[in-house]
Motif scaffolding. Structure first.
Motif, PDB file in Angstrom:
ATOM      1  N   LEU A  50      97.139  95.327  15.752  1.00  0.00           N
ATOM      2  CA  LEU A  50      98.510  94.976  16.123  1.00  0.00           C
ATOM      3  C   LEU A  50      99.232  96.169  16.737  1.00  0.00           C
ATOM      4  O   LEU A  50      99.972  96.031  17.724  1.00  0.00           O
ATOM      5  N   LEU A  51      99.009  97.363  16.165  1.00  0.00           N
ATOM      6  CA  LEU A  51      99.649  98.566  16.704  1.00  0.00           C
ATOM      7  C   LEU A  51      99.147  98.870  18.120  1.00  0.00           C
ATOM      8  O   LEU A  51      99.937  99.218  19.013  1.00  0.00           O
ATOM      9  N   SER A  52      97.842  98.727  18.332  1.00  0.00           N
ATOM     10  CA  SER A  52      97.263  98.973  19.664  1.00  0.00           C
ATOM     11  C   SER A  52      97.816  97.984  20.682  1.00  0.00           C
ATOM     12  O   SER A  52      98.141  98.359  21.824  1.00  0.00           O
ATOM     13  N   LEU A  53      97.968  96.716  20.267  1.00  0.00           N
ATOM     14  CA  LEU A  53      98.509  95.698  21.168  1.00  0.00           C
ATOM     15  C   LEU A  53      99.959  95.991  21.527  1.00  0.00           C
ATOM     16  O   LEU A  53     100.368  95.849  22.695  1.00  0.00           O
ATOM     17  N   ALA A  54     100.746  96.415  20.532  1.00  0.00           N
ATOM     18  CA  ALA A  54     102.158  96.723  20.783  1.00  0.00           C
ATOM     19  C   ALA A  54     102.305  97.894  21.743  1.00  0.00           C
ATOM     20  O   ALA A  54     103.174  97.893  22.630  1.00  0.00           O
ATOM     21  N   ARG A  55     101.455  98.912  21.605  1.00  0.00           N
ATOM     22  CA  ARG A  55     101.521 100.068  22.493  1.00  0.00           C
ATOM     23  C   ARG A  55     101.125  99.696  23.920  1.00  0.00           C
ATOM     24  O   ARG A  55     101.717 100.181  24.893  1.00  0.00           O
ATOM     25  N   SER A  56     100.113  98.831  24.055  1.00  0.00           N
ATOM     26  CA  SER A  56      99.659  98.452  25.394  1.00  0.00           C
ATOM     27  C   SER A  56     100.705  97.625  26.145  1.00  0.00           C
ATOM     28  O   SER A  56     100.746  97.638  27.372  1.00  0.00           O
ATOM     29  N   ARG A  57     101.579  96.949  25.406  1.00  0.00           N
ATOM     30  CA  ARG A  57     102.598  96.101  26.039  1.00  0.00           C
ATOM     31  C   ARG A  57     103.981  96.758  26.018  1.00  0.00           C
ATOM     32  O   ARG A  57     104.964  96.147  26.404  1.00  0.00           O
ATOM     33  N   GLY A  58     104.046  97.999  25.558  1.00  0.00           N
ATOM     34  CA  GLY A  58     105.311  98.722  25.586  1.00  0.00           C
ATOM     35  C   GLY A  58     106.355  98.196  24.619  1.00  0.00           C
ATOM     36  O   GLY A  58     107.554  98.324  24.898  1.00  0.00           O
TER      37      GLY A  58
END
Length: 349
Positions: free
Chosen positions: A48-56
């Protein structure tokens, strides 16, 4: 017990202790399952953290980082605990171990017997005396079928065979026994461990040690109050129904050393009751006041208030005509003949 009966009992004890051990093992969650659960949660939060970072998504990024760190800490602590813990190797008790425990119990206690109808191993103590209180002898009753359900203490009852119960409660037969349940105090951990591991002789000896030693901190009733509460004034021992509490001094008294306030009817000891100087009835400090004129105690029913100074006085201290206390009532002297004559001359001129 005979050799044959001792062997039969040992077989029952071994059987139901093993059933209890199996029941415990079934209820324990394997450490591998716990670790797998923490690892799954950590991976999920990392994704979830990786996804949030990739989408700003910067607003939710801090909370996801905190959640990921929490799961990582939980996993690390679990692994550290597992590595540093000293796992107790479960004892595999053979039949001879239970047999030898029975032999030891027969050597240590006055009587060891069996109730096959109730599935109980019964160990009887000698008469127990604590201080000056004779409590009689007790039987320690182990229900081996219940032992399989609860390997700790629910299977054990402590029964007073000749009960000398506390005056304040028929349920308390010993300072550390209420309704057959033992309050082991500081020995509780050792007692739990002994019964859980099947070491019956040691467990019964721990119970015996608790019964023969007095610990005021863990007592249901203190020994000095076993026969009742002593009156604070005369020292006579009374049961709970025959004693009264004085809220004035915070002590208990027998019926001969306590009375009640004539005004509010609250119970007070004789030392906390004063005597009204008007009606001579006893009253508590709340219901009496000291007269400012005579320094006498006057109860609520007899006291009067001077309308002039608002001081408390007795009825006899108020003037009949003015209703004032002596300090407020001023006597007007009778005029002399000379004064009357001078007044008449003044009026004529």
């Amino acid at each position: 017990m005979t050799h044959h009966e001792r062997l039969r009992v040992a077989l029952q004890l071994q059987k139901y202790w093993q059933l209890g051990q199996e029941r415990q093992l079934q209820s324990v969650v394997p450490i591998s399952t716990v670790i797998a659960t923490y690892l799954k949660r950590l991976r999920h939060s990392e994704d979830l953290l990786s996804l949030a970072r990739s989408r700003g998504l910067q607003l939710i990024e801090p909370s996801l980082e905190e959640k990921t760190q929490f799961h990582a800490r939980s996993l690390r602590i679990t692994l550290q605990d597992q590595e540093s813990s000293n796992h107790t190797v479960r004892r595999s008790f053979a039949l001879r171990d239970f047999y030898q425990d029975l032999v030891q119990l027969e050597q240590e206690f006055a009587d060891v017997r069996v109730s096959w109808e109730e599935s109980q191993l019964i160990v009887e103590t000698e008469p127990i005396i604590l201080g000056d209180v004779e409590l009689g002898h007790f039987s320690l009753r182990l229900d081996w079928k219940q032992w399989a359900q609860d390997p700790i203490l629910a299977c054990l009852k402590v029964v007073a065979e000749e009960p000398n119960t506390a005056e304040m409660s028929d349920e308390i037969s010993h300072p550390h026994v209420r309704e057959g349940e033992l309050c082991a105090g500081d020995a509780l951990s050792a007692l739990h461990k002994a019964f859980e591991e099947g070491r019956l002789a040691e467990g019964f000896l721990i119970v015996h040690a608790v019964l023969t030693n007095y610990n005021a901190k863990s007592a249901y009733v203190r020994l000095e109050e076993w026969l009742g509460i002593p009156c604070y004034d005369c020292g006579d021992v009374t049961n709970p129904d025959d004693r009264s509490y004085c809220a004035g001094c915070d002590h208990d008294y027998c019926q001969n050393c306590i009375s009640s306030c004539s005004s509010c009817s609250d119970s007070r000891c004789l030392s906390c009751l004063g005597e009204c100087s008007v009606c001579n009835e006893r009253c508590c400090g709340t219901c009496s006041e000291t007269s400012s004129i005579s320094d006498q105690e006057i109860c609520r029913s007899c006291r009067e208030i001077c309308p002039g100074c608002q001081d408390t006085v007795g009825p006899s201290n108020l003037h009949v005509e003015t209703g004032l206390c002596p300090d407020c009532h001023v006597e007007i002297p009778e005029p002399s003949e000379e004064t009357i004559h001078e007044a008449a001359e003044t009026a004529a001129s």
